[in-house]
Design an enzyme around this catalytic site. Structure first.
Site, PDB file in Angstrom:
ATOM      1  N   ARG A  56       0.693  -1.349  -0.201  1.00  0.00           N
ATOM      2  CA  ARG A  56       0.084  -0.068  -0.073  1.00  0.00           C
ATOM      3  C   ARG A  56       0.950   1.400   0.074  1.00  0.00           C
ATOM      4  O   ARG A  56       0.545   2.291  -0.626  1.00  0.00           O
ATOM      5  CB  ARG A  56      -0.961   0.035   1.257  1.00  0.00           C
ATOM      6  CG  ARG A  56      -2.016  -0.987   1.285  1.00  0.00           C
ATOM      7  CD  ARG A  56      -2.953  -0.572   2.492  1.00  0.00           C
ATOM      8  NE  ARG A  56      -3.798   0.566   1.954  1.00  0.00           N
ATOM      9  CZ  ARG A  56      -4.592   1.289   3.015  1.00  0.00           C
ATOM     10  NH1 ARG A  56      -4.811   0.687   4.054  1.00  0.00           N
ATOM     11  NH2 ARG A  56      -5.308   2.307   2.473  1.00  0.00           N
ATOM     12  N   ASP A  91      -3.124   7.976   3.011  1.00  0.00           N
ATOM     13  CA  ASP A  91      -2.203   8.434   1.928  1.00  0.00           C
ATOM     14  C   ASP A  91      -1.958   9.822   2.160  1.00  0.00           C
ATOM     15  O   ASP A  91      -2.669  10.492   2.956  1.00  0.00           O
ATOM     16  CB  ASP A  91      -2.734   8.186   0.628  1.00  0.00           C
ATOM     17  CG  ASP A  91      -3.953   8.994   0.293  1.00  0.00           C
ATOM     18  OD1 ASP A  91      -4.214  10.261   0.459  1.00  0.00           O
ATOM     19  OD2 ASP A  91      -5.196   8.390  -0.194  1.00  0.00           O
ATOM     20  N   HIS A 106      -7.139   8.263  10.651  1.00  0.00           N
ATOM     21  CA  HIS A 106      -6.547   6.884  10.742  1.00  0.00           C
ATOM     22  C   HIS A 106      -5.050   6.660  10.393  1.00  0.00           C
ATOM     23  O   HIS A 106      -4.843   5.501  10.261  1.00  0.00           O
ATOM     24  CB  HIS A 106      -7.439   6.201   9.702  1.00  0.00           C
ATOM     25  CG  HIS A 106      -8.728   5.935   9.995  1.00  0.00           C
ATOM     26  ND1 HIS A 106      -9.851   5.500   9.140  1.00  0.00           N
ATOM     27  CD2 HIS A 106      -9.562   6.040  11.069  1.00  0.00           C
ATOM     28  CE1 HIS A 106     -10.960   5.682   9.561  1.00  0.00           C
ATOM     29  NE2 HIS A 106     -10.877   5.829  10.900  1.00  0.00           N
ATOM     30  N   CYS A 136      13.422   2.592  21.883  1.00  0.00           N
ATOM     31  CA  CYS A 136      13.728   1.714  22.891  1.00  0.00           C
ATOM     32  C   CYS A 136      14.254   0.385  22.503  1.00  0.00           C
ATOM     33  O   CYS A 136      14.680  -0.309  23.037  1.00  0.00           O
ATOM     34  CB  CYS A 136      12.417   1.425  23.369  1.00  0.00           C
ATOM     35  SG  CYS A 136      11.291   0.259  22.376  1.00  0.00           S
ATOM     36  N   SER A 174     -18.558   5.917   2.797  1.00  0.00           N
ATOM     37  CA  SER A 174     -19.318   4.833   2.634  1.00  0.00           C
ATOM     38  C   SER A 174     -20.492   5.356   3.974  1.00  0.00           C
ATOM     39  O   SER A 174     -21.605   4.540   3.658  1.00  0.00           O
ATOM     40  CB  SER A 174     -18.887   3.632   2.793  1.00  0.00           C
ATOM     41  OG  SER A 174     -18.343   3.338   4.350  1.00  0.00           O
ATOM     42  N   LEU A 199     -20.123   9.166  -4.975  1.00  0.00           N
ATOM     43  CA  LEU A 199     -20.335   8.412  -6.293  1.00  0.00           C
ATOM     44  C   LEU A 199     -21.816   7.892  -6.289  1.00  0.00           C
ATOM     45  O   LEU A 199     -22.519   7.724  -7.079  1.00  0.00           O
ATOM     46  CB  LEU A 199     -19.294   7.315  -6.509  1.00  0.00           C
ATOM     47  CG  LEU A 199     -19.329   6.834  -7.801  1.00  0.00           C
ATOM     48  CD1 LEU A 199     -18.964   7.675  -8.972  1.00  0.00           C
ATOM     49  CD2 LEU A 199     -18.379   5.426  -7.970  1.00  0.00           C
ATOM     50  N   ALA A 216     -15.726  12.004  -7.992  1.00  0.00           N
ATOM     51  CA  ALA A 216     -15.078  13.202  -7.161  1.00  0.00           C
ATOM     52  C   ALA A 216     -14.810  14.242  -7.925  1.00  0.00           C
ATOM     53  O   ALA A 216     -14.598  15.461  -7.558  1.00  0.00           O
ATOM     54  CB  ALA A 216     -14.428  12.434  -6.005  1.00  0.00           C
TER      55      ALA A 216
END
Length: 230
Positions: A56, A91, A106, A136, A174, A199, A216
């Site tokens: 990702r 992102d 997030h 550490c 969503s 959408l 979008a």
């Protein structure tokens, strides 16, 4: 119109080539969420989780902001009052487009986190289960990503922004992931006008007072243009 608070989800980055949970054939379609996006999945197989987020991270590094990201950056630059973007996306496309007031609830693919001491640092291109924490030394490195079952970041600040908003907009979401799905109700309760740009209708479309459907890259620039024209 004074303060604007905008929630963005995976739908705004989809046209930059970054897939959503529901895309067929994408990274998410190859894995169960329980295996790659939960603390339990990481405990079971950290190698799998790191491999997933390495992919990702590489995918996001190749992506470029689209017209929707650029329109929101323009809104922040030209709107006379405060504009805050709260994003569920991990992102950095909002920042790449020029937006400055961005809250990543997030986390971010560009960050690494020590599960032992909570030290944070810039993630390398690829992370491995045995990578030691630079603070550490514990081999407890994980992506600085909020997984299912964990508390999103910056929630106190986000709730404050929502309660100060004159306009709340949700873009490309969503409406199925909480607490973000409840943002529209909180903003509405405190007097904000609420708008969904998507959408297709989200799961919480009935909570919005205005909505616009389409890609979008089409609906967001038009909406921003109309806002700036007054």
């Amino acid at each position: 119109m004074k303060k604007i608070v905008i929630l963005t989800g995976a739908g705004i980055s989809a046209e930059s080539g970054l897939g959503t949970f529901r895309d067929e054939g994408g990274l998410w379609a190859q894995h169960r969420i329980e295996d790659v996006a939960t603390p339990e999945g990481f405990a079971r197989d950290p190698g799998l989780v790191h491999a997933f987020y390495n992919a990702r991270r590489a995918q996001a590094a190749r992506a470029h902001p689209n017209a929707a990201h650029e329109a929101l950056a323009r809104l922040e630059a030209e709107h006379p009052a405060e504009v805050v973007i709260v994003t569920q996306n991990v992102d950095g496309l909002h920042e790449a487009a020029g937006s400055k007031a961005v809250i990543h609830m997030h986390g971010q693919l560009s960050g690494a986190l020590c599960a032992a001491c909570e030290h944070r640092w810039d993630a390398p291109e690829a992370m491995q289960p045995g990578d030691p924490c630079p603070s550490c030394g514990t081999p407890a490195t994980r992506p600085d990503i909020v997984w299912f079952g964990e508390m999103p970041y910056h929630m106190s600040a986000i709730w404050n922004h929502l309660r100060e908003a004159d306009l709340f907009a949700a873009i490309g979401t969503s409406g199925e992931v909480y607490p973000a799905a409840a943002f529209v109700q909180d903003a509405d309760r405190h007097g904000a006008h609420t708008v969904e740009l998507n959408l297709a209708p989200s799961s919480v479309i009935s909570d919005f007072s205005e909505f616009h459907f389409g890609k979008a890259t089409e609906v967001v620039p038009q909406w921003v243009e109309n806002l700036l024209l007054g």
